[in-house]
Design a protein around this motif. Structure first.
Motif, PDB file in Angstrom:
ATOM      1  N   PHE A 103       0.864  -1.181   0.000  1.00 45.30           N
ATOM      2  CA  PHE A 103       0.000   0.000   0.000  1.00 45.30           C
ATOM      3  C   PHE A 103       0.892   1.220   0.000  1.00 45.30           C
ATOM      4  CE2 PHE A 103      -2.347   3.419   2.086  1.00 45.30           C
ATOM      5  CZ  PHE A 103      -3.490   3.437   1.297  1.00 45.30           C
ATOM      6  N   GLY A 104       0.682   2.122  -0.940  1.00 45.26           N
ATOM      7  CA  GLY A 104       1.444   3.359  -0.961  1.00 45.26           C
ATOM      8  C   GLY A 104       2.318   3.467  -2.187  1.00 45.26           C
ATOM      9  N   GLY A 105       3.291   4.354  -2.107  1.00 44.86           N
ATOM     10  CA  GLY A 105       4.166   4.597  -3.236  1.00 44.86           C
ATOM     11  C   GLY A 105       5.529   5.076  -2.798  1.00 44.86           C
ATOM     12  N   GLN A 106       6.460   5.012  -3.719  1.00 47.24           N
ATOM     13  CA  GLN A 106       7.808   5.503  -3.467  1.00 47.24           C
ATOM     14  C   GLN A 106       8.464   5.799  -4.805  1.00 47.24           C
ATOM     15  OE1 GLN A 106      10.022   2.361  -1.484  1.00 47.24           O
ATOM     16  NE2 GLN A 106      10.622   1.445  -3.410  1.00 47.24           N
ATOM     17  N   SER A 107       9.568   6.487  -4.760  1.00 46.55           N
ATOM     18  CA  SER A 107      10.340   6.725  -5.974  1.00 46.55           C
ATOM     19  C   SER A 107      11.799   6.442  -5.660  1.00 46.55           C
ATOM     20  CB  SER A 107      10.142   8.147  -6.476  1.00 46.55           C
ATOM     21  OG  SER A 107      10.626   9.076  -5.540  1.00 46.55           O
ATOM     22  N   ARG A 108      12.528   6.127  -6.715  1.00 42.08           N
ATOM     23  CA  ARG A 108      13.945   5.826  -6.540  1.00 42.08           C
ATOM     24  C   ARG A 108      14.680   6.089  -7.846  1.00 42.08           C
ATOM     25  NH1 ARG A 108      11.848   0.442  -7.438  1.00 42.08           N
ATOM     26  NH2 ARG A 108      13.003  -0.556  -9.125  1.00 42.08           N
ATOM     27  N   ARG A 109      15.994   6.061  -7.760  1.00 42.38           N
ATOM     28  CA  ARG A 109      16.871   6.150  -8.919  1.00 42.38           C
ATOM     29  C   ARG A 109      17.567   4.804  -9.065  1.00 42.38           C
ATOM     30  NH1 ARG A 109      19.857  11.957  -7.829  1.00 42.38           N
ATOM     31  NH2 ARG A 109      18.141  13.246  -8.559  1.00 42.38           N
ATOM     32  N   GLN A 110      17.880   4.464 -10.301  1.00 41.89           N
ATOM     33  CA  GLN A 110      18.530   3.175 -10.541  1.00 41.89           C
ATOM     34  C   GLN A 110      19.592   3.360 -11.620  1.00 41.89           C
ATOM     35  OE1 GLN A 110      15.880  -0.275 -10.626  1.00 41.89           O
ATOM     36  NE2 GLN A 110      16.620  -0.621 -12.699  1.00 41.89           N
ATOM     37  N   ILE A 111      20.786   2.884 -11.324  1.00 41.26           N
ATOM     38  CA  ILE A 111      21.885   2.937 -12.283  1.00 41.26           C
ATOM     39  C   ILE A 111      22.367   1.509 -12.498  1.00 41.26           C
ATOM     40  CG2 ILE A 111      24.232   3.747 -12.710  1.00 41.26           C
ATOM     41  CD1 ILE A 111      23.567   6.238 -11.061  1.00 41.26           C
ATOM     42  N   ILE A 112      22.317   1.062 -13.740  1.00 41.81           N
ATOM     43  CA  ILE A 112      22.808  -0.270 -14.105  1.00 41.81           C
ATOM     44  C   ILE A 112      24.106  -0.058 -14.871  1.00 41.81           C
ATOM     45  CG2 ILE A 112      22.356  -2.369 -15.427  1.00 41.81           C
ATOM     46  CD1 ILE A 112      19.353  -1.867 -14.928  1.00 41.81           C
ATOM     47  N   VAL A 113      25.171  -0.665 -14.350  1.00 40.39           N
ATOM     48  CA  VAL A 113      26.502  -0.480 -14.916  1.00 40.39           C
ATOM     49  C   VAL A 113      26.936  -1.776 -15.596  1.00 40.39           C
ATOM     50  CG1 VAL A 113      28.904   0.100 -14.392  1.00 40.39           C
ATOM     51  CG2 VAL A 113      27.050   1.176 -13.092  1.00 40.39           C
ATOM     52  N   PHE A 114      27.273  -1.660 -16.866  1.00 32.71           N
ATOM     53  CA  PHE A 114      27.789  -2.794 -17.636  1.00 32.71           C
ATOM     54  C   PHE A 114      29.310  -2.732 -17.567  1.00 32.71           C
ATOM     55  CE2 PHE A 114      23.612  -1.856 -19.275  1.00 32.71           C
ATOM     56  CZ  PHE A 114      23.044  -3.110 -19.453  1.00 32.71           C
ATOM     57  N   LEU A 115      29.897  -3.687 -16.835  1.00 33.45           N
ATOM     58  CA  LEU A 115      31.348  -3.726 -16.658  1.00 33.45           C
ATOM     59  C   LEU A 115      32.011  -4.635 -17.685  1.00 33.45           C
ATOM     60  CD1 LEU A 115      31.378  -3.883 -12.758  1.00 33.45           C
ATOM     61  CD2 LEU A 115      31.979  -1.917 -14.191  1.00 33.45           C
ATOM     62  N   ASP A 116      31.206  -5.307 -18.491  1.00 33.26           N
ATOM     63  CA  ASP A 116      31.695  -6.260 -19.486  1.00 33.26           C
ATOM     64  C   ASP A 116      31.102  -5.890 -20.852  1.00 33.26           C
ATOM     65  OD1 ASP A 116      32.787  -9.153 -20.083  1.00 33.26           O
ATOM     66  OD2 ASP A 116      30.744  -9.088 -20.899  1.00 33.26           O
ATOM     67  N   GLN A 117      31.957  -5.797 -21.867  1.00 31.06           N
ATOM     68  CA  GLN A 117      31.497  -5.400 -23.194  1.00 31.06           C
ATOM     69  C   GLN A 117      30.509  -6.409 -23.775  1.00 31.06           C
ATOM     70  OE1 GLN A 117      32.292  -2.380 -24.761  1.00 31.06           O
ATOM     71  NE2 GLN A 117      30.606  -3.010 -26.081  1.00 31.06           N
ATOM     72  N   GLY A 118      30.731  -7.696 -23.539  1.00 32.89           N
ATOM     73  CA  GLY A 118      29.819  -8.722 -24.045  1.00 32.89           C
ATOM     74  C   GLY A 118      28.418  -8.579 -23.452  1.00 32.89           C
ATOM     75  N   ALA A 119      28.341  -8.280 -22.167  1.00 30.93           N
ATOM     76  CA  ALA A 119      27.033  -8.083 -21.509  1.00 30.93           C
ATOM     77  C   ALA A 119      26.330  -6.850 -22.079  1.00 30.93           C
ATOM     78  CB  ALA A 119      27.218  -7.949 -20.000  1.00 30.93           C
ATOM     79  N   LEU A 120      27.080  -5.789 -22.332  1.00 28.73           N
ATOM     80  CA  LEU A 120      26.498  -4.587 -22.922  1.00 28.73           C
ATOM     81  C   LEU A 120      25.998  -4.865 -24.339  1.00 28.73           C
ATOM     82  CD1 LEU A 120      25.863  -1.545 -22.953  1.00 28.73           C
ATOM     83  CD2 LEU A 120      28.244  -1.164 -23.668  1.00 28.73           C
ATOM     84  N   ASP A 121      26.783  -5.575 -25.118  1.00 28.85           N
ATOM     85  CA  ASP A 121      26.385  -5.903 -26.493  1.00 28.85           C
ATOM     86  C   ASP A 121      25.123  -6.755 -26.510  1.00 28.85           C
ATOM     87  OD1 ASP A 121      28.617  -4.512 -27.378  1.00 28.85           O
ATOM     88  OD2 ASP A 121      29.821  -6.326 -27.722  1.00 28.85           O
ATOM     89  N   LYS A 122      25.036  -7.727 -25.604  1.00 27.29           N
ATOM     90  CA  LYS A 122      23.845  -8.579 -25.535  1.00 27.29           C
ATOM     91  C   LYS A 122      22.613  -7.749 -25.162  1.00 27.29           C
ATOM     92  CE  LYS A 122      22.002 -12.755 -23.444  1.00 27.29           C
ATOM     93  NZ  LYS A 122      22.186 -13.806 -22.455  1.00 27.29           N
ATOM     94  N   PHE A 123      22.774  -6.840 -24.206  1.00 29.77           N
ATOM     95  CA  PHE A 123      21.674  -5.961 -23.816  1.00 29.77           C
ATOM     96  C   PHE A 123      21.208  -5.118 -25.001  1.00 29.77           C
ATOM     97  CE2 PHE A 123      20.453  -1.625 -22.559  1.00 29.77           C
ATOM     98  CZ  PHE A 123      19.264  -1.911 -21.905  1.00 29.77           C
ATOM     99  N   ARG A 124      22.146  -4.506 -25.701  1.00 32.73           N
ATOM    100  CA  ARG A 124      21.787  -3.606 -26.809  1.00 32.73           C
ATOM    101  C   ARG A 124      21.140  -4.342 -27.970  1.00 32.73           C
ATOM    102  NH1 ARG A 124      25.779   0.780 -28.560  1.00 32.73           N
ATOM    103  NH2 ARG A 124      23.805   1.705 -29.202  1.00 32.73           N
ATOM    104  N   SER A 125      21.440  -5.603 -28.148  1.00 29.60           N
ATOM    105  CA  SER A 125      20.858  -6.354 -29.274  1.00 29.60           C
ATOM    106  C   SER A 125      19.524  -7.011 -28.915  1.00 29.60           C
ATOM    107  CB  SER A 125      21.842  -7.409 -29.782  1.00 29.60           C
ATOM    108  OG  SER A 125      22.045  -8.405 -28.797  1.00 29.60           O
ATOM    109  N   SER A 126      19.124  -6.925 -27.668  1.00 24.39           N
ATOM    110  CA  SER A 126      17.862  -7.557 -27.239  1.00 24.39           C
ATOM    111  C   SER A 126      16.662  -6.718 -27.656  1.00 24.39           C
ATOM    112  CB  SER A 126      17.851  -7.771 -25.726  1.00 24.39           C
ATOM    113  OG  SER A 126      17.722  -6.542 -25.054  1.00 24.39           O
ATOM    114  N   GLN A 127      15.526  -7.386 -27.773  1.00 28.79           N
ATOM    115  CA  GLN A 127      14.276  -6.707 -28.136  1.00 28.79           C
ATOM    116  C   GLN A 127      13.419  -6.432 -26.900  1.00 28.79           C
ATOM    117  OE1 GLN A 127      13.534  -5.560 -31.228  1.00 28.79           O
ATOM    118  NE2 GLN A 127      15.627  -6.202 -31.651  1.00 28.79           N
TER     119      GLN A 127
END
Length: 184
Positions: A103-127
């Motif tokens: 019950f209720g609400g909240q707000s937050r900030r979220q930062i996702i850091v890609f420390l590996d190029q392969g993980a970043l590439d997989k993320f960017r190619s996903s639909q």
């Protein structure tokens, strides 16, 4: 109570939550970029070791404002930008739903850091990318002295979740769906 009587209020609450969270309308790129700049500046200033983490990053996905709310059925939504080398390369939304005691609400900030190029590439190619399904994301906590616990930085993707009081604890990002916002 019939199923129809049950689902009408649930649907009304869901529609209301989407309107409150801003999911119905995409923010303008300039507004998202301004908020991302502010979130990154706060992260660098308020979180010990934040600058070092950002320097190591192959890419940084920043959601400067995620709103969450619910009454029994909950939802959350936010918009952000993927930065590579300090430049915005794409805009994304994040959304999740939940059922349970809430019950209720909240707000937050979220930062996702890609420390590996392969993980970043997989993320960017996903639909459409779901945390916990398409990739495991380690949520980093603060160690002694208010600094980032660097032992958690050995994962290809790490996340920092914080509000105006600092990093938030005991959060799971499992089930959060991240999708690119296509602008015409």
């Amino acid at each position: 109570m019939t199923m129809s009587q049950f689902f009408k209020p649930v649907l009304a609450i869901a529609v209301m939550m989407m309107a409150v969270t801003g999911a119905a309308e995409a923010a303008k790129p300039a507004k998202i970029d301004r908020r991302v700049d502010e979130a990154l500046a706060d992260f660098r200033e308020d979180i010990g070791g934040g600058e070092a983490v950002l320097t190591r990053a192959k890419g940084v996905l920043v959601f400067p404002l995620i709103r969450k709310g619910g009454i029994g059925i909950g939802g959350e939504y936010g918009q952000g930008a993927l930065r590579i080398g300090g430049d915005t390369v794409a805009y994304y939304s994040t959304a999740a739903a939940s059922i349970g005691l809430q019950f209720g609400g909240q707000s937050r900030r979220q930062i996702i850091v890609f420390l590996d190029q392969g993980a970043l590439d997989k993320f960017r190619s996903s639909q459409g990318w779901e945390i916990g399904v398409d990739a495991s994301v380690a949520v980093v906590t603060v160690g002694a002295g208010g600094a980032i616990d660097t032992t958690q930085l050995n994962q290809p993707i790490v996340a920092f979740v914080f509000d105006n009081k600092g990093l938030m604890y005991n959060l799971s990002l499992e089930g959060s769906k991240i999708s690119e916002i296509h602008r015409d």
